[in-house]
Scaffold this motif. Structure first.
Motif, PDB file in Angstrom:
ATOM      1  N   SER A  64       0.855  -1.191   0.000  1.00  8.24           N
ATOM      2  CA  SER A  64       0.000   0.000   0.000  1.00  8.24           C
ATOM      3  C   SER A  64       0.892   1.241   0.000  1.00  8.24           C
ATOM      4  CB  SER A  64      -0.913   0.009   1.226  1.00  8.24           C
ATOM      5  OG  SER A  64      -0.160   0.307   2.384  1.00  8.24           O
ATOM      6  N   LEU A  65       0.310   2.364  -0.400  1.00  8.97           N
ATOM      7  CA  LEU A  65       1.095   3.597  -0.460  1.00  8.97           C
ATOM      8  C   LEU A  65       1.646   3.961   0.924  1.00  8.97           C
ATOM      9  CD1 LEU A  65       2.103   5.801  -2.309  1.00  8.97           C
ATOM     10  CD2 LEU A  65      -0.028   7.034  -1.937  1.00  8.97           C
ATOM     11  N   TRP A  66       0.870   3.688   1.958  1.00 10.72           N
ATOM     12  CA  TRP A  66       1.360   3.945   3.328  1.00 10.72           C
ATOM     13  C   TRP A  66       2.644   3.158   3.581  1.00 10.72           C
ATOM     14  CZ3 TRP A  66      -0.912   7.651   6.127  1.00 10.72           C
ATOM     15  CH2 TRP A  66      -2.242   7.978   5.842  1.00 10.72           C
ATOM     16  N   ASP A  67       2.609   1.878   3.229  1.00  6.98           N
ATOM     17  CA  ASP A  67       3.784   1.035   3.487  1.00  6.98           C
ATOM     18  C   ASP A  67       4.950   1.433   2.590  1.00  6.98           C
ATOM     19  OD1 ASP A  67       2.388  -0.314   5.412  1.00  6.98           O
ATOM     20  OD2 ASP A  67       1.734  -1.927   4.092  1.00  6.98           O
ATOM     21  N   VAL A  68       4.636   1.847   1.358  1.00  6.60           N
ATOM     22  CA  VAL A  68       5.704   2.330   0.470  1.00  6.60           C
ATOM     23  C   VAL A  68       6.412   3.510   1.112  1.00  6.60           C
ATOM     24  CG1 VAL A  68       6.102   3.624  -1.668  1.00  6.60           C
ATOM     25  CG2 VAL A  68       4.790   1.513  -1.738  1.00  6.60           C
ATOM     26  N   LEU A  69       5.636   4.458   1.631  1.00 10.64           N
ATOM     27  CA  LEU A  69       6.261   5.655   2.212  1.00 10.64           C
ATOM     28  C   LEU A  69       7.064   5.294   3.457  1.00 10.64           C
ATOM     29  CD1 LEU A  69       3.483   8.344   1.669  1.00 10.64           C
ATOM     30  CD2 LEU A  69       5.492   7.866   0.286  1.00 10.64           C
ATOM     31  N   ASP A  70       6.561   4.337   4.231  1.00  7.16           N
ATOM     32  CA  ASP A  70       7.348   3.920   5.404  1.00  7.16           C
ATOM     33  C   ASP A  70       8.615   3.186   4.979  1.00  7.16           C
ATOM     34  OD1 ASP A  70       5.922   5.123   7.352  1.00  7.16           O
ATOM     35  OD2 ASP A  70       4.794   3.351   7.967  1.00  7.16           O
ATOM     36  N   SER A  71       8.587   2.526   3.810  1.00  3.31           N
ATOM     37  CA  SER A  71       9.791   1.825   3.352  1.00  3.31           C
ATOM     38  C   SER A  71      10.912   2.803   2.992  1.00  3.31           C
ATOM     39  CB  SER A  71       9.477   0.912   2.147  1.00  3.31           C
ATOM     40  OG  SER A  71       9.398   1.660   0.947  1.00  3.31           O
ATOM     41  N   LEU A  72      10.562   4.077   2.797  1.00  3.60           N
ATOM     42  CA  LEU A  72      11.577   5.081   2.458  1.00  3.60           C
ATOM     43  C   LEU A  72      12.456   5.432   3.643  1.00  3.60           C
ATOM     44  CD1 LEU A  72       9.356   7.602   0.450  1.00  3.60           C
ATOM     45  CD2 LEU A  72      10.942   5.912  -0.468  1.00  3.60           C
ATOM     46  N   GLY A  73      12.007   5.053   4.849  1.00  2.65           N
ATOM     47  CA  GLY A  73      12.733   5.434   6.056  1.00  2.65           C
ATOM     48  C   GLY A  73      12.085   6.654   6.681  1.00  2.65           C
ATOM     49  N   GLY A  74      12.792   7.261   7.630  1.00  2.57           N
ATOM     50  CA  GLY A  74      12.208   8.379   8.368  1.00  2.57           C
ATOM     51  C   GLY A  74      11.183   7.848   9.361  1.00  2.57           C
ATOM     52  N   ALA A  75      10.458   8.769  10.005  1.00  5.32           N
ATOM     53  CA  ALA A  75       9.483   8.358  11.016  1.00  5.32           C
ATOM     54  C   ALA A  75       8.334   7.615  10.352  1.00  5.32           C
ATOM     55  CB  ALA A  75       8.966   9.582  11.746  1.00  5.32           C
ATOM     56  N   SER A  76       7.900   6.534  10.991  1.00  2.86           N
ATOM     57  CA  SER A  76       6.812   5.728  10.430  1.00  2.86           C
ATOM     58  C   SER A  76       5.476   6.401  10.677  1.00  2.86           C
ATOM     59  CB  SER A  76       6.834   4.351  11.090  1.00  2.86           C
ATOM     60  OG  SER A  76       5.593   3.731  10.936  1.00  2.86           O
ATOM     61  N   VAL A  77       4.547   6.257   9.715  1.00  2.00           N
ATOM     62  CA  VAL A  77       3.228   6.866   9.945  1.00  2.00           C
ATOM     63  C   VAL A  77       2.498   6.164  11.072  1.00  2.00           C
ATOM     64  CG1 VAL A  77       2.716   8.005   7.768  1.00  2.00           C
ATOM     65  CG2 VAL A  77       2.369   5.572   7.955  1.00  2.00           C
ATOM     66  N   SER A  78       2.933   4.960  11.440  1.00  6.36           N
ATOM     67  CA  SER A  78       2.279   4.292  12.563  1.00  6.36           C
ATOM     68  C   SER A  78       2.584   5.024  13.872  1.00  6.36           C
ATOM     69  CB  SER A  78       2.721   2.829  12.673  1.00  6.36           C
ATOM     70  OG  SER A  78       4.088   2.775  12.929  1.00  6.36           O
ATOM     71  N   GLU A  79       3.599   5.909  13.826  1.00  8.69           N
ATOM     72  CA  GLU A  79       3.890   6.717  15.013  1.00  8.69           C
ATOM     73  C   GLU A  79       2.839   7.797  15.204  1.00  8.69           C
ATOM     74  OE1 GLU A  79       7.957   7.977  14.629  1.00  8.69           O
ATOM     75  OE2 GLU A  79       8.562   5.915  14.265  1.00  8.69           O
ATOM     76  N   LEU A  80       1.879   7.785  14.295  1.00  7.18           N
ATOM     77  CA  LEU A  80       0.761   8.713  14.367  1.00  7.18           C
ATOM     78  C   LEU A  80      -0.123   8.487  15.581  1.00  7.18           C
ATOM     79  CD1 LEU A  80      -1.483   9.139  11.250  1.00  7.18           C
ATOM     80  CD2 LEU A  80      -0.646  10.864  12.813  1.00  7.18           C
ATOM     81  N   ALA A  81      -0.073   7.294  16.130  1.00  7.57           N
ATOM     82  CA  ALA A  81      -0.965   6.971  17.239  1.00  7.57           C
ATOM     83  C   ALA A  81      -0.809   8.034  18.323  1.00  7.57           C
ATOM     84  CB  ALA A  81      -0.629   5.591  17.776  1.00  7.57           C
ATOM     85  N   ARG A  82      -1.728   8.995  18.280  1.00  4.14           N
ATOM     86  CA  ARG A  82      -1.525  10.162  19.124  1.00  4.14           C
ATOM     87  C   ARG A  82      -2.122   9.992  20.515  1.00  4.14           C
ATOM     88  NH1 ARG A  82      -4.097  14.142  15.042  1.00  4.14           N
ATOM     89  NH2 ARG A  82      -5.103  12.186  14.579  1.00  4.14           N
ATOM     90  N   PHE A  83      -3.246   9.296  20.558  1.00  6.51           N
ATOM     91  CA  PHE A  83      -3.904   9.148  21.862  1.00  6.51           C
ATOM     92  C   PHE A  83      -3.956   7.649  22.134  1.00  6.51           C
ATOM     93  CE2 PHE A  83      -6.190  12.097  19.068  1.00  6.51           C
ATOM     94  CZ  PHE A  83      -5.882  13.302  19.658  1.00  6.51           C
ATOM     95  N   THR A  84      -3.170   7.172  23.011  1.00  3.65           N
ATOM     96  CA  THR A  84      -3.122   5.728  23.193  1.00  3.65           C
ATOM     97  C   THR A  84      -3.747   5.268  24.510  1.00  3.65           C
ATOM     98  OG1 THR A  84      -0.904   6.009  24.023  1.00  3.65           O
ATOM     99  CG2 THR A  84      -1.098   5.288  21.745  1.00  3.65           C
ATOM    100  N   GLU A  85      -4.212   6.206  25.307  1.00  2.28           N
ATOM    101  CA  GLU A  85      -4.772   5.791  26.592  1.00  2.28           C
ATOM    102  C   GLU A  85      -6.170   5.231  26.423  1.00  2.28           C
ATOM    103  OE1 GLU A  85      -4.629   8.860  29.519  1.00  2.28           O
ATOM    104  OE2 GLU A  85      -2.509   9.195  29.084  1.00  2.28           O
ATOM    105  N   GLN A  86      -6.417   4.122  27.087  1.00  2.70           N
ATOM    106  CA  GLN A  86      -7.753   3.527  27.046  1.00  2.70           C
ATOM    107  C   GLN A  86      -8.632   4.204  28.084  1.00  2.70           C
ATOM    108  OE1 GLN A  86      -7.588  -0.657  27.712  1.00  2.70           O
ATOM    109  NE2 GLN A  86      -6.539  -1.070  25.797  1.00  2.70           N
ATOM    110  N   ASP A  87      -9.939   4.343  27.748  1.00  2.45           N
ATOM    111  CA  ASP A  87     -10.853   4.827  28.781  1.00  2.45           C
ATOM    112  C   ASP A  87     -11.319   3.631  29.617  1.00  2.45           C
ATOM    113  OD1 ASP A  87     -12.884   3.522  27.396  1.00  2.45           O
ATOM    114  OD2 ASP A  87     -13.721   5.347  26.511  1.00  2.45           O
ATOM    115  N   ALA A  88     -12.225   3.886  30.543  1.00  2.00           N
ATOM    116  CA  ALA A  88     -12.625   2.829  31.485  1.00  2.00           C
ATOM    117  C   ALA A  88     -13.239   1.627  30.771  1.00  2.00           C
ATOM    118  CB  ALA A  88     -13.617   3.396  32.497  1.00  2.00           C
ATOM    119  N   GLU A  89     -13.820   1.858  29.570  1.00  2.00           N
ATOM    120  CA  GLU A  89     -14.440   0.750  28.821  1.00  2.00           C
ATOM    121  C   GLU A  89     -13.478   0.117  27.824  1.00  2.00           C
ATOM    122  OE1 GLU A  89     -17.585   3.228  27.291  1.00  2.00           O
ATOM    123  OE2 GLU A  89     -19.058   2.142  28.492  1.00  2.00           O
ATOM    124  N   GLY A  90     -12.245   0.574  27.813  1.00  2.00           N
ATOM    125  CA  GLY A  90     -11.261  -0.029  26.909  1.00  2.00           C
ATOM    126  C   GLY A  90     -11.216   0.616  25.530  1.00  2.00           C
TER     127      GLY A  90
END
Ligand code: FES
Length: 347
Positions: free
Chosen positions: A221-247
């Motif tokens: 996929s284009l996302w994976d192609v861009l990550d294959s170029l190096g640099g910061a991965s777009v998966s580092e986008l995960a900006r809010f990772t805290e779960q609320d009380a319901e998960g």
């Protein structure tokens, strides 16, 4: 039907190389620019066939390639202009570009009716694309049709030894420097190597003038192609990772997902495709269960419930993930969604 009535497609193989200076940008800028490029190309999937391939690890002079096929001639130029107009585009050069067109073969393949009969490009879900420009010697064109047909029959017979390798030929006569663009799809580079060695011994091989450079391209996929170029991965986008009380985990803002739109987000390492269908948000795994397509680049039918994969017309029920058409057989993972204030949350 006359030849001019047929809807032939223009085909472009467009290679890009990234200026290493880009890798010295900060990670935030790298991620922003990758997202900007993917967002800019949203919509081209609907107007043309667009496949993305990485050449990282297989070629030293190019980093990725886009395979485009379209009946809309304006789209060819629009795609390249759009890419080069992004911030990441400012760091890209185009070391190779090949233009061709689909055409029915002038040879007959009665045992293989599909062979070269297609005038629209329909790629498989193979992992690799082996691509090269091809030029015959002029004496080839002086041979009679029967003699040439006999040599093509030998080609087909050799090709049958490798049923998992599939050929796509497009024609460049007068449009570009080469005569043909030859693109083989397959999952095993070793099979292709063996096939090419066999073909070197065929009679037709003596009439080859040029068949380089050869590119081994890896479909992703284009996302994976861009990550294959190096640099910061777009998966580092995960900006809010805290779960609320319901998960539930917040993965996007409501304002980023207007009705009718889709968006790729992350929950940890999981890529998730969000779709806003008339104000209701659905979340499914972003990776199609058939191949490697990114489903956030797909679209929802007017029925409001059928998700179309952008690659091979695979179709899923976006609410349940069940396959409902095309080559997909495996149910797509779905996520529960809740919208709280400005946050879209999934679990
Ligand atoms: S990748 Fe083939 S249908 Fe989705």
């Amino acid at each position: 039907m006359t030849v001019s009535d047929e809807k032939r497609q223009l085909v472009r193989y467009l290679f890009f190389r990234l200026d290493p200076v880009w890798r010295r940008l900060g990670p935030d800028k790298q991620v922003e620019q990758k997202i900007e490029l993917v967002e800019a190309l949203r919509g081209f999937q609907a107007r043309s066939l667009l496949r993305s391939y990485s050449t990282m690890g297989t070629r030293g002079d190019t980093d990725f390639m886009l395979w485009q096929a379209t009946e809309d001639r304006e789209t060819l130029q629009a795609l390249e202009t759009t890419i080069l107009s992004t911030r990441l585009g400012g760091y890209l050069s185009t070391p190779y570009s090949y233009l061709a067109m689909t055409k029915r073969s002038i040879y007959e393949f009665p045992d293989d009716p599909e062979h070269d009969e297609r005038i629209s490009v329909r790629p498989q879900d193979s992992k690799y694309l082996f691509l090269y420009p091809f030029v015959k010697t002029r004496p080839w064109y002086k041979l009679g049709q029967d003699e040439r047909q006999g040599m093509m029959n030998e080609h087909v017979r050799l090709g049958r030894k490798y049923p998992d390798i599939r050929i796509n030929t497009s024609y460049s006569f007068g449009l570009d420097d080469q005569e043909f663009m030859v693109a083989f799809e397959g999952d095993e580079p070793g099979d292709f190597l063996d096939l090419v060695m066999d073909l070197r011994e065929s009679d037709a091989s003596a009439y080859t003038l040029k068949d380089t450079p050869i590119f081994t391209c890896i479909q992703m996929s284009l996302w994976d192609v861009l990550d294959s170029l190096g640099g910061a991965s777009v998966s580092e986008l995960a900006r809010f990772t805290e779960q609320d009380a319901e998960g539930f985990v917040a993965v996007a803002k409501v304002s980023e997902l207007p009705p009718g739109s889709s968006k790729r987000v992350y929950n940890g390492a999981d890529a998730i495709a969000l779709f806003n269908v008339g104000g209701r948000v659905y979340a499914v795994s972003d990776r199609c269960t058939h191949g490697r397509a990114s489903l956030s680049e797909g679209f929802i039918d007017e029925d409001g419930c059928t998700l179309n994969c952008p690659w091979h017309e695979g179709r899923f029920n976006v609410a349940t993930g069940e396959p409902v058409g095309g080559p997909v057989r495996v149910t797509l993972k779905t996520y529960q969604v809740k919208v709280e204030g400005e946050r879209v949350k999934v679990r």
